[in-house]
Motif scaffolding. Structure first.
Motif, short mmCIF file in Angstrom:
data_model
loop_
_atom_site.label_atom_id
_atom_site.label_comp_id
_atom_site.label_asym_id
_atom_site.label_seq_id
_atom_site.Cartn_x
_atom_site.Cartn_y
_atom_site.Cartn_z
N MET A 1 -1.20 8.95 -2.77
CA MET A 1 -1.11 7.47 -2.87
C MET A 1 -2.16 7.19 -4.15
O MET A 1 -2.95 7.72 -4.28
CB MET A 1 -1.62 6.82 -1.76
N HIS A 2 -1.80 6.05 -4.77
CA HIS A 2 -2.93 5.43 -5.82
C HIS A 2 -3.65 4.66 -4.93
O HIS A 2 -3.51 4.27 -3.76
CB HIS A 2 -2.12 4.82 -6.75
N GLY A 3 -4.75 3.98 -5.69
CA GLY A 3 -5.71 3.18 -5.09
C GLY A 3 -6.93 3.89 -4.83
O GLY A 3 -7.06 5.15 -5.15
N SER A 4 -8.05 3.09 -4.47
CA SER A 4 -9.33 3.54 -4.42
C SER A 4 -9.61 4.65 -3.17
O SER A 4 -8.77 4.55 -2.23
CB SER A 4 -10.38 2.59 -4.38
N VAL A 7 -10.10 2.82 0.03
CA VAL A 7 -9.27 2.30 0.81
C VAL A 7 -8.33 3.18 1.41
O VAL A 7 -7.87 3.08 2.77
CB VAL A 7 -8.04 1.26 -0.20
N GLY A 8 -8.04 4.50 0.86
CA GLY A 8 -7.38 5.68 1.54
C GLY A 8 -8.35 5.89 2.71
O GLY A 8 -7.44 6.11 3.70
N ALA A 51 -2.13 8.99 3.85
CA ALA A 51 -2.99 8.06 3.03
C ALA A 51 -4.56 8.76 2.77
O ALA A 51 -5.32 8.25 2.16
CB ALA A 51 -3.60 7.10 4.37
N PRO A 53 -7.16 10.41 0.60
CA PRO A 53 -7.47 10.03 -0.73
C PRO A 53 -7.76 11.34 -1.54
O PRO A 53 -8.15 12.34 -1.00
CB PRO A 53 -8.46 9.15 -0.76
N SER A 136 6.85 6.10 -9.51
CA SER A 136 6.23 5.63 -8.31
C SER A 136 7.13 4.83 -7.48
O SER A 136 6.95 3.60 -6.91
CB SER A 136 5.24 4.46 -8.86
N ALA A 200 0.07 -1.72 2.96
CA ALA A 200 -0.88 -1.17 2.11
C ALA A 200 -0.59 -0.10 1.41
O ALA A 200 -0.66 0.03 0.28
CB ALA A 200 -2.11 -0.98 2.89
N MET A 201 0.31 0.93 1.97
CA MET A 201 0.58 2.07 1.49
C MET A 201 1.63 1.92 0.23
O MET A 201 1.83 2.41 -0.64
CB MET A 201 1.07 3.30 2.37
N MET A 204 0.20 0.56 -2.57
CA MET A 204 -0.35 1.37 -3.44
C MET A 204 0.31 2.63 -4.18
O MET A 204 -0.12 3.14 -4.97
CB MET A 204 -1.51 2.27 -2.25
#
Length: 205
Positions: A1-4, A7-8, A51, A53, A136, A200-201, A204
């Motif tokens: 998953m992308h994102g910080s 958050v992960g 999730a 990261p 994506s 949220a996922m 992301m």
């Protein structure tokens, strides 16, 4: 998953916590509620794994997640077909509720397979190669899933609102003493949390 990473990790912690709560619910329930709680626990554990990261997600590569959610999807399909064959086993309302729950979990498992396919490394790209792994997902399908889970969260979350005194008595109608002991509001809260996690996922992705 992308994102910080923050958050992960928050998503991982939330999904893992919900999965543990669902396992406890399954342990103290029976029949339809036990199967539903077990399905929710499996989904929560899978979501927690997806999730994870950055480097932590290397422990469970996308292909492993594909197999995991494939097994969950097959299980939910089997339970869905079983619920359709015997809709009156626990009364009409219970049969319909079980059917709806397993259909929702099947959609969730397929959505997780879709997200796993869109993850970096699924198509043989190196984990750090975001250019080659920038598939994506399909915007139309992602949008449809976002709408589905947004509606699901709002609709399910509305069940947590306090009911009028008369409505509370009506809701506790025939044979719901067992349901009261199993804390239905806890099950609803778990579903809202998992639906929010799916939203949220998808955002992301």
């Amino acid at each position: 998953m992308h994102g910080s990473a923050t958050v992960g990790w928050l998503l991982t912690a939330l999904c893992a916590f919900v999965a543990c709560v669902c396992l406890l619910r399954a342990r103290g329930a029976g029949g339809m509620r036990r199967r539903t709680a077990t399905s929710e626990a499996l989904m929560g554990l899978g979501m927690a794994a997806m999730a994870l990261p950055g480097s932590a997600s290397a422990v469970l590569p996308p292909l492993v997640l594909l197999v995991l959610f494939g097994v969950v999807a097959v299980r939910e399909l089997a339970l869905l077909l079983e619920a359709r064959r015997a809709p009156l086993s626990s009364g009409p309302g219970h049969g319909r509720a079980e059917h709806v729950h397993h259909l929702h979990h099947l959609v969730g498992a397929l959505a997780m397979i879709y997200m796993a396919l869109a993850m970096p490394g699924t198509h043989g790209a190196a984990p750090g190669n975001h250019t080659a792994a920038a598939a994506s997902g399909l915007p139309l399908l992602t949008g449809a899933l976002l709408i589905y889970y947004a509606v699901y969260v709002l609709r399910t979350g509305a069940l947590l609102l306090p009911a009028p005194a008369g409505g509370a008595l009506a809701a506790g109608a025939p044979g719901d003493a067992c349901a009261a002991r199993e804390r239905p509001e806890l099950a609803t809260a778990c579903r809202v949390a998992m639906g929010t996690g799916m939203l949220a996922m998808l955002l992301m992705l």
